[in-house]
Write an enzyme that holds these catalytic residues in place. Sequence first.
Site, short mmCIF file in Angstrom:
data_model
loop_
_atom_site.label_atom_id
_atom_site.label_comp_id
_atom_site.label_asym_id
_atom_site.label_seq_id
_atom_site.Cartn_x
_atom_site.Cartn_y
_atom_site.Cartn_z
N GLY A 54 7.00 -2.15 -3.12
CA GLY A 54 6.46 -0.81 -3.09
C GLY A 54 7.10 0.08 -4.13
N ARG A 55 8.13 0.84 -3.73
CA ARG A 55 8.73 1.85 -4.61
C ARG A 55 9.21 1.27 -5.94
NH1 ARG A 55 13.60 3.90 -1.96
NH2 ARG A 55 13.67 1.78 -1.10
N GLN B 101 -5.88 -1.62 3.46
CA GLN B 101 -5.02 -1.36 4.62
C GLN B 101 -5.66 -0.31 5.51
OE1 GLN B 101 -1.25 0.95 4.84
NE2 GLN B 101 -0.31 -1.02 5.34
N HIS C 250 9.08 -4.48 6.70
CA HIS C 250 9.99 -3.62 5.93
C HIS C 250 11.26 -3.54 6.75
CE1 HIS C 250 10.73 0.28 3.45
NE2 HIS C 250 11.86 -0.37 3.72
N ASP D 14 13.81 -2.98 -0.88
CA ASP D 14 14.83 -3.12 -1.92
C ASP D 14 14.54 -4.22 -2.92
OD1 ASP D 14 16.04 -1.06 -0.62
OD2 ASP D 14 17.73 -2.21 0.17
N LYS E 61 1.73 -4.87 8.79
CA LYS E 61 2.97 -4.45 8.14
C LYS E 61 3.69 -3.53 9.12
CE LYS E 61 4.73 -2.78 3.70
NZ LYS E 61 5.51 -1.58 4.04
N CYS F 85 4.46 3.12 8.71
CA CYS F 85 4.64 4.43 8.07
C CYS F 85 5.65 5.28 8.85
CB CYS F 85 3.31 5.17 7.99
SG CYS F 85 3.43 6.77 7.17
N PRO G 266 0.84 -1.21 0.00
CA PRO G 266 0.00 0.00 0.00
C PRO G 266 0.87 1.25 0.00
CG PRO G 266 0.00 -1.04 2.17
CD PRO G 266 0.71 -1.97 1.25
N ALA H 127 0.34 5.53 -0.20
CA ALA H 127 -0.61 6.64 -0.22
C ALA H 127 -0.48 7.43 -1.51
CB ALA H 127 -0.36 7.56 0.98
#
Length: 394
Positions: free
Chosen positions: A248-249, A90, A193, A226, A163, A121, A14, A16
């Site tokens: 994610g990224r 989420q 993470h 990563d 998470k 977060c 997830p 934002a």
Amino acid sequence: MGRLRLGTPLVLAPMAGVTNAPFRRLCREAGEQGLPSHLRASLDTAQPGIDAPAGLYVSEMITSRALIEETPETMRMITPDPTERVRSIQLYGVDPATMARAAAILCERDLVDHIDMNFGCPVPKVTRKGGGSALPWKSDLFNAIVQQVVAAAKPYGVPVTVKMRIGIDDEHITFKDAALAAQDAGIDAVALHARTAAEHYSGQAHWDQIATLVQMLEIPVLGNGDVFEAEDALAMMDQTGCAGVVVGRGCQGRPWLFHDLAAALNGSEDRFRPTLAQVAELILCHAELMIENFADEFRAMREMRKHIGWYLRGYQIGGPTRGDLNRVSSLAELQERLAALDLSQGYPQAAQGRRGRAGGVKRPHLPDGWLDSREIDEAARELLKGAELDTSGG
């Protein structure tokens, strides 16, 4: 995970302002296209709400308070794409009763097939109010939230996951205690993470800590951090023994990464390397879905601007042209500016690798006295009452 069957051990993290219904759809469709042919055939017989042949695709963070209040934006955000196979949402919150009520609403109204809880977060406006990655430090509060959400969801058979991050910083590690407490509460899986809140996205993720958690828990552990290429996912699973990967990224501007991930995790070497023409076609598809999602063309195009920049990374496009694309305000304008590009370009090496701003290690923003005790006190409770008011997610 619970009643869910992930045919591919893959989860879209997830994010934002990113993982709304249109982007989830593009990532999932790419993942399904990456499945080997014998597994793609299983898509026709997949059971909605249970089977996720190409993995799980999680919504943007939804604040529990906004969900209870049924704000229009929140209700739009929890509306799934019509093609969504498993509705995964989420939840973010800092109050056990509010989180439990939000989970109950989702389950009672049959709005969800899977609930994930955000304890990872690192954004200052969240942690300075005691939320996100700061919250597990207050172990009694964390335990109460997890226990009550699980109790609210389990009668409906809805799996619940969490998470989290390693901790606040190197001196304030929380993931081991929190993961064990979550397992005891009946959580179906834990995603880690492998960075502290202080690290944000800097440096290298500590995959060894994912391996530590795998050894500690009996429930599935998902690794995050990563994974920028399919080979990274394979390496993470090999090095840590984790049950699956959370991405994610790495997929920002590259929903086709899920094609590669689904292929790799199912033993295929097939990889998708789009030409600029194919990327332009995908951008337009994304924009059309965004217009439908927001029912507001200007807002949709404004939201698309960051995606356009991510999509075009690595391709040879002049600065003024990139600037013009970053100011598009209509679909017709976007079509015109994309058509003017040199669409014959192949997939550049520069489009691969790390994505997103890494930054450096930063001192976490926390409430005064937050680290003095692992238990919540009255002063902290008063502060937490406003923790969701300025938090995105509905």
